[in-house]
Design an enzyme around this catalytic site. Structure first.
Site, mmCIF file in Angstrom:
data_model
loop_
_atom_site.group_PDB
_atom_site.id
_atom_site.type_symbol
_atom_site.label_atom_id
_atom_site.label_comp_id
_atom_site.label_asym_id
_atom_site.label_seq_id
_atom_site.Cartn_x
_atom_site.Cartn_y
_atom_site.Cartn_z
ATOM 1 N N SER A 125 0.821 -1.208 0.000
ATOM 2 C CA SER A 125 0.000 0.000 0.000
ATOM 3 C C SER A 125 0.854 1.257 0.000
ATOM 4 C CB SER A 125 -0.963 0.001 1.190
ATOM 5 O OG SER A 125 -0.271 -0.271 2.365
ATOM 6 N N HIS A 146 -3.220 -3.541 -5.799
ATOM 7 C CA HIS A 146 -3.513 -3.029 -4.457
ATOM 8 C C HIS A 146 -4.993 -3.166 -4.129
ATOM 9 C CE1 HIS A 146 -3.649 0.593 -1.513
ATOM 10 N NE2 HIS A 146 -3.448 -0.525 -0.868
ATOM 11 N N GLU A 158 -6.273 -1.047 -7.188
ATOM 12 C CA GLU A 158 -5.380 -0.152 -7.919
ATOM 13 C C GLU A 158 -4.323 -1.016 -8.613
ATOM 14 O OE1 GLU A 158 -5.376 3.991 -5.321
ATOM 15 O OE2 GLU A 158 -3.992 2.420 -4.736
ATOM 16 N N ASN A 196 -4.525 6.622 -1.303
ATOM 17 C CA ASN A 196 -3.825 7.100 -0.110
ATOM 18 C C ASN A 196 -3.154 8.451 -0.325
ATOM 19 O OD1 ASN A 196 -4.565 5.119 1.687
ATOM 20 N ND2 ASN A 196 -2.877 3.768 1.110
HETATM 21 P P1 NAI Z 1 -0.433 -8.983 8.168
HETATM 22 O O1 NAI Z 1 0.658 -8.630 9.105
HETATM 23 O O2 NAI Z 1 -1.804 -9.258 8.670
HETATM 24 O O3 NAI Z 1 0.021 -10.285 7.327
HETATM 25 C C1 NAI Z 1 1.284 -10.436 6.758
HETATM 26 C C2 NAI Z 1 1.593 -11.930 6.735
HETATM 27 O O4 NAI Z 1 2.776 -12.126 5.976
HETATM 28 C C3 NAI Z 1 1.867 -12.512 8.120
HETATM 29 O O5 NAI Z 1 1.030 -13.631 8.322
HETATM 30 C C4 NAI Z 1 3.333 -12.891 8.085
HETATM 31 O O6 NAI Z 1 3.608 -14.059 8.836
HETATM 32 C C5 NAI Z 1 3.576 -13.115 6.616
HETATM 33 N N1 NAI Z 1 4.945 -12.893 6.179
HETATM 34 C C6 NAI Z 1 5.786 -11.904 6.534
HETATM 35 N N2 NAI Z 1 6.941 -12.009 5.861
HETATM 36 C C7 NAI Z 1 6.820 -13.100 5.042
HETATM 37 C C8 NAI Z 1 7.665 -13.700 4.087
HETATM 38 N N3 NAI Z 1 8.881 -13.202 3.810
HETATM 39 N N4 NAI Z 1 7.222 -14.784 3.420
HETATM 40 C C9 NAI Z 1 5.989 -15.285 3.678
HETATM 41 N N5 NAI Z 1 5.148 -14.746 4.585
HETATM 42 C C10 NAI Z 1 5.564 -13.660 5.245
HETATM 43 O O7 NAI Z 1 -0.449 -7.832 7.076
HETATM 44 P P2 NAI Z 1 -1.646 -7.357 6.121
HETATM 45 O O8 NAI Z 1 -2.403 -6.301 6.793
HETATM 46 O O9 NAI Z 1 -2.349 -8.545 5.584
HETATM 47 O O10 NAI Z 1 -0.816 -6.649 4.951
HETATM 48 C C11 NAI Z 1 -0.051 -7.352 4.021
HETATM 49 C C12 NAI Z 1 0.361 -6.443 2.907
HETATM 50 O O11 NAI Z 1 -0.796 -5.829 2.332
HETATM 51 C C13 NAI Z 1 1.287 -5.308 3.289
HETATM 52 O O12 NAI Z 1 2.158 -5.046 2.226
HETATM 53 C C14 NAI Z 1 0.323 -4.145 3.490
HETATM 54 O O13 NAI Z 1 0.928 -2.899 3.317
HETATM 55 C C15 NAI Z 1 -0.663 -4.421 2.369
HETATM 56 N N6 NAI Z 1 -1.996 -3.840 2.562
HETATM 57 C C16 NAI Z 1 -2.598 -3.834 3.784
HETATM 58 C C17 NAI Z 1 -3.853 -3.295 3.943
HETATM 59 C C18 NAI Z 1 -4.511 -3.305 5.278
HETATM 60 O O14 NAI Z 1 -5.475 -2.541 5.456
HETATM 61 N N7 NAI Z 1 -4.074 -4.099 6.220
HETATM 62 C C19 NAI Z 1 -4.588 -2.708 2.807
HETATM 63 C C20 NAI Z 1 -3.904 -2.838 1.548
HETATM 64 C C21 NAI Z 1 -2.647 -3.360 1.457
#
Ligand code: NAI
Length: 511
Positions: A125, A146, A158, A196
């Site tokens: 994001s 996105h 996006e 954003n």
């Molecule tokens: P989250 O922290 O809930 O989940 C991330 C997951 O990735 C975790 O389960 C973690 O164990 C795993 N992980 C971390 N490093 C890893 C790796 N090298 N290989 C495999 N798994 C790995 O995060 P969330 O909120 O789901 O966000 C994920 C992505 O989506 C980020 O890039 C965030 O910026 C983006 N995003 C988040 C939004 C939100 O509102 N939470 C909205 C849009 C995009």
């Protein structure tokens, strides 16, 4: 080169099984794909699989999908602990932790495993797609995809092109999102992408008004909802998102845009974050969320009596329905021969009170420049025919009797009136002008089309209207005037008018 979106039976990989990864995997499953999900934390993966299965079955119980569909989707879902299992994938969507090095390392390893035609998409994001792609052999197939949270519900995607992203990859990703039932938009990889980035002033202007003690958060929220037509006010939304999360996005856009003052973080917000008042999740942010806490206070002016007759000078433009509302409740609206251009193109005259839509000047300045001391300004409404609240500001020179007359007039027309301190541009107008300015800036830079900019803001943030369409309705010249007056008032680069707006006005061209 052009390509059809990937066939429904082709394998989709999702890496990162957090809130976003699980949501994206669910969307791909329901579109018919077999999906392999990977997470570096086995516990996170197990939880995601359980949650997804539960959600799919619940959807079937609620009749949104057939039971057979839910069962088939669950059967198509697999977990894996090795990247090698993505060798046959047509698309891999990454949704791991938001860190450039982690994402780069992942894409580098992936690129060595997957087929040359596999699309590598990141759900980042805030990070640059250009930077994520830079380390890999074929950066042209890295694209941003996105989704918004929750991905299984929010329609917007996006599709972000980095410097190296090949056009056919972006087009194919766009069509995949469409095939998955989403509403995609194209954007270049620029800090904050569309949503954003353009949304920053939604928070920034309201925060600034609180910083200047122009009004309290509860009142500003009420005005943004009931006058501006926004589903939520900026403060309740920040409390919901988390003040720390919202501040982090602002800081990342601010830093990525070379500390452009347009995106400067608010000191009020920083103080609250420093105090641990993060919003709902900590029980307190701008508002108290503890059990039994009273709802936010909204300032309402006491009822005043309305005059029977009002003069109308010139045209009220977007505020014209106000005249009909007054006529409907029996106020005699008398057309005056001409408007005094020092006040503006159109205004109401009630007794010795001048009542006008804000043009970005403070009421005090407008009173002085027009030599009409009793100046009362009102805010922009999204729909002047339907709005139930109006914010007003009065000049410091304004006599109380004149103010009461203006108040009575707006109240009899059906508005609850909230008085703000003499804030230039009040709140809805300055916010919308700044949103439109930001969108115009991105348009000028070729980041996205006018259609996609407006669509993204309506779908990604639920704004009642796209900022560019809204600016067109207000009048580009009027929006420019508001911004120019704010720039004069604050002597700050933050309110500089996007050159695109000036150019359009000089050319007389439509948006
Ligand atoms: P989250 O922290 O809930 O989940 C991330 C997951 O990735 C975790 O389960 C973690 O164990 C795993 N992980 C971390 N490093 C890893 C790796 N090298 N290989 C495999 N798994 C790995 O995060 P969330 O909120 O789901 O966000 C994920 C992505 O989506 C980020 O890039 C965030 O910026 C983006 N995003 C988040 C939004 C939100 O509102 N939470 C909205 C849009 C995009």
């Amino acid at each position: 080169m052009s390509t059809a979106p990937i066939p429904a039976q082709s394998l989709v990989g999702v890496i990162g099984a957090g809130a976003m990864g699980a949501g994206i995997a669910e969307v791909a499953l329901l579109a018919g794909h077999p999906v392999r999900l990977l997470d570096s934390h086995p516990a996170a993966l197990d939880k995601a699989l359980r949650d997804m299965q539960r959600r799919l079955h619940r959807q079937a119980e609620k009749g949104r999908i057939k039971h057979a569909e839910a069962n088939a989707a669950v059967e198509r879902l697999q977990s894996t602990s090795t990247l090698a299992d993505f060798a046959e994938a047509s698309l891999v969507v990454e949704a791991i932790v938001e860190g450039l090095e982690a994402k780069r390392a992942l894409f580098k390893s992936l690129a060595e495993i997957v087929r040359p035609t596999c699309i590598l998409a990141s759900n980042t994001s805030s990070l640059s797609i250009t930077a994520i792609a830079a380390g890999i052999a074929e950066p042209g197939r890295v694209v941003g995809m996105h989704f918004f949270n929750p991905a299984q519900v929010m329609p917007l995607v996006e599709v972000v092109s980095g410097l190296a992203t090949e056009a056919w990859i972006a087009d194919a990703t766009y069509r995949i999102a469409e095939a998955w039932g989403k509403r995609p938009v194209h954007t270049k990889s620029t800090p904050g992408f569309i949503v954003n980035r353009v949304a920053r002033p939604f928070y920034g202007e309201a925060l600034r008004l609180v910083e200047e003690v122009a009004a309290d958060p509860g009142t500003l929220d009420a005005v943004m909802r009931e006058t501006g037509g926004f589903r939520m006010g900026p403060f309740e939304l920040m409390d919901l998102i988390g003040l720390d999360v919202n501040l982090a996005v602002t800081k990342s856009v601010f830093a990525a845009c070379n500390h452009d003052p347009r995106y400067a973080p608010s000191l009020v917000q920083q103080e609250l974050v420093a105090a641990g008042r993060l919003g709902r999740k900590s029980g307190r942010g701008f508002f108290d969320h503890t059990e039994g806490a009273p709802p936010p206070q909204v300032q309402n002016e006491a009822p005043a009596s309305a005059p029977n007759r009002v003069g109308l000078a010139g045209e009220l433009g977007i505020a014209a329905p106000l005249v009909e509302r007054l006529a409907t409740v029996g106020v005699d609206v008398v057309k005056l021969p001409a408007a005094d251009s020092r006040i503006g193109k159109g205004y109401l005259l009630a007794g010795n009170a001048v009542i006008a839509l804000t043009d970005g000047r403070s009421a005090t300045r407008r009173a002085r420049e027009s030599e009409h001391p009793n100046t009362i300004l009102f805010d922009l409404a999204h729909d002047f025919a339907q709005a139930t609240r109006l914010a007003v500001a009065r000049s410091d020179q304004c006599a109380n009797g004149a103010y009461q007359t203006a108040l009575g007039l707006l109240q009899v027309a059906g508005f609850a009136v909230s008085r703000l301190d003499d804030a230039p541009g009040l709140v809805v107008m300055r916010t919308v002008a700044m949103l439109a300015n930001e969108a115009a800036e991105l348009l000028q830079r070729g980041v996205a089309s006018a259609r996609d900019l407006d669509l993204a803001m309506q779908l990604g943030t639920n704004y009642p209207e796209g900022p560019l369409a809204w600016a067109r309705r207000i009048g580009l010249a009027e929006v420019r005037e508001v911004l120019a007056n704010l720039a004069t008032h604050y002597s700050e680069d933050r309110y500089r008018v996007a050159p695109w707006i000036t150019r359009k006005l000089l050319g007389g061209a439509e948006l």
